[in-house]
Design an enzyme around this catalytic site. Structure first.
Site, short mmCIF file in Angstrom:
data_model
loop_
_atom_site.label_atom_id
_atom_site.label_comp_id
_atom_site.label_asym_id
_atom_site.label_seq_id
_atom_site.Cartn_x
_atom_site.Cartn_y
_atom_site.Cartn_z
N HIS A 349 -4.06 -1.36 -0.83
CA HIS A 349 -3.25 -1.90 -1.90
C HIS A 349 -1.98 -2.55 -1.36
O HIS A 349 -1.57 -2.34 -0.22
CB HIS A 349 -2.90 -0.81 -2.92
CG HIS A 349 -2.05 0.30 -2.39
ND1 HIS A 349 -0.67 0.25 -2.36
CD2 HIS A 349 -2.39 1.51 -1.88
CE1 HIS A 349 -0.19 1.37 -1.87
NE2 HIS A 349 -1.21 2.16 -1.56
N CYS A 368 -3.75 6.38 1.55
CA CYS A 368 -4.23 5.03 1.30
C CYS A 368 -3.63 4.06 2.31
O CYS A 368 -2.74 4.42 3.07
CB CYS A 368 -3.86 4.60 -0.12
SG CYS A 368 -4.82 5.42 -1.41
#
Length: 447
Positions: A349, A368
């Protein structure tokens, strides 16, 4: 890895120690071509070959053991750490070898047991180089309080020169070996750059600590990176996305070539990003962030208890019994999220925190992977289906969350490389941030 443990590993691979897993066929006689191919397999693996007078049966057994290692059959990664979710397919090494011999293709089989990826072959050359250094007694440790900069002179400078020479970095035949001259500064700066340090050409505490790491530990880290390469598919997709959590970088490949390289912020030490294979299946524009319960419990709610307006001020709402951060300039996911199938719940992201990408040490996330150039990556993925360019920009500007499924899902490999190699066999060693190199080297030494 201790010197005696290193020698034990080499001896085991060469078939000189340890339990015999398989015996050579009774009455085995190898042709000259087969012997040459079996001996050559050691060089491709970065190991010295057995002695020329090694008998056919002993050579067979040594290669069978070597093949188990090179084919990634010596251990199962996920049994050591559940975050290591990438492994070579199971193979019946002994049966393969017997069949290849019976069919007259033993030489071809022996030539295929090591991965042929250029990075793996470069690590094999580095293993040979650093094993030779170890065989000569390693490199001398520098004094713990030694600090040097250009213009200094004395015995400490000569010691630094000898240390750099051990890895092939020091300039040859200087007029004043005891003087920290410009060529020595350049050599030290090159060594620092190769090892992920600030290349200021000054011997300070951080550089000294790295220089004083024993060669046996360096060999163990080379072994660990080679083992992780053995877990990779032998034929990688020509079109793929790779995220390297060791170097904190990523690359998009097209036709086997990098078309977009970028920095990444992987998981922090307490939240490592796993090693795994998957596929990107969608690009989400203006994504909301569904806050994981642990992050809400351990970080956001205590912060909100100290600052009652914190959640509202940063766009957090309660929905479905959990915290969610609405899309917007403060969203932790930024403007783009890349969805993928993963048992670990991690994804790629954007992020509003752009300054962190300029840091040398970027292991900062909860697991992440934050992408430095998410809009470029999104455009490259969406353009083939007509959703990139101005259309993507228009969709982003609209502000609404939009999930665009990828017609052609992108193969994804999340890997962990911590040893970088030079064409001449010299190697650079990044920080073992997660401690995975040391752990894997220990497991390999137990084989």
């Amino acid at each position: 890895m201790k010197p005696n443990r290193l020698l034990a590993v080499v001896a085991l691979v060469l078939g000189l120690a340890g339990p015999v897993r398989a015996a050579a066929p009774e009455g085995l006689v190898l042709t000259a071509g087969d012997r040459s191919a079996l001996v050559g397999a050691f060089g491709r693996a970065g190991l010295a070959p057995p002695a020329a007078d090694t008998g056919d049966a002993a050579l067979w057994n040594a290669v069978e053991r070597l093949a188990r290692v090179e084919l990634g059959q010596s251990l199962r990664p996920s049994e050591i750490d559940p975050l290591w979710d990438l492994a070579a397919p199971s193979r019946r090494v002994e049966a393969e070898m017997l069949q290849a011999h019976a069919q007259g293709r033993l030489a071809a089989w022996a030539g295929s047991i090591s991965p042929d990826a250029p990075a793996y072959l470069a690590l094999a050359r580095a293993r040979l180089r650093y094993a030779a250094i170890a065989a000569e007694g390693g490199w001398p440790a520098l004094s713990a309080n030694l600090r040097l900069r250009p213009g200094d002179s004395g015995e400490g400078v000569e010691a630094l020169r000898r240390r750099l020479a051990a890895e092939g970095d020091a300039p040859q035949d200087p007029p004043r070996p005891d003087r920290f001259d410009a060529p020595l500064r350049k050599a030290l700066a090159g060594w620092q750059a190769r090892n992920g340090l600030d290349d200021d050409g000054v011997l300070g505490p951080a550089t000294l600590r790295r220089l004083n790491v024993p060669v046996q530990d360096r060999l163990g880290r080379i072994e660990a990176n080679m083992e992780r390469w053995r877990w990779m598919p032998r034929a990688l997709p020509a079109d793929r996305l790779e995220i390297d959590t060791g170097g904190a970088v990523g690359a998009l490949y097209r036709d086997g070539r990098v078309v977009h390289a970028f920095r990444v912020i992987p998981g922090a030490v307490k939240d490592p990003t796993p090693i795994f294979q998957s596929r990107l299946n969608a690009v989400v524009l203006n994504p909301p962030w569904n806050v994981p319960d642990r992050i809400a419990r351990e970080e956001l709610l205590p912060r909100a208890a100290r600052d009652p307006d914190y959640l509202a001020r940063n766009g957090f709402i309660q929905t479905g019994g959990r915290l969610q951060q609405k899309p917007g300039p403060k969203s932790a996911l930024g403007r783009v999220k890349f969805d993928l199938v993963s048992p670990f719940g991690v994804y790629l992201h954007d992020t509003p925190g752009r300054d962190a990408f300029q840091r040398a040490e970027r292991h900062l996330s909860h697991g992440c992977m934050r992408v430095e150039s998410p809009l470029v990556l999104a455009d490259l993925l969406l353009a083939p289906q007509g959703r990139g360019g101005s259309r993507m920009q228009s969709d982003l500007a609209a502000g609404a969350t939009l999930r665009v499924a990828l017609v052609r899902q992108e193969p994804l490999f999340v890997v962990h490389w911590t040893v970088k190699t030079e064409p001449d066999g010299r190697a650079g060693f990044l920080d073992d941030v997660y401690g995975w190199d040391a752990r894997l080297a220990t497991e390999l030494a137990r084989m």
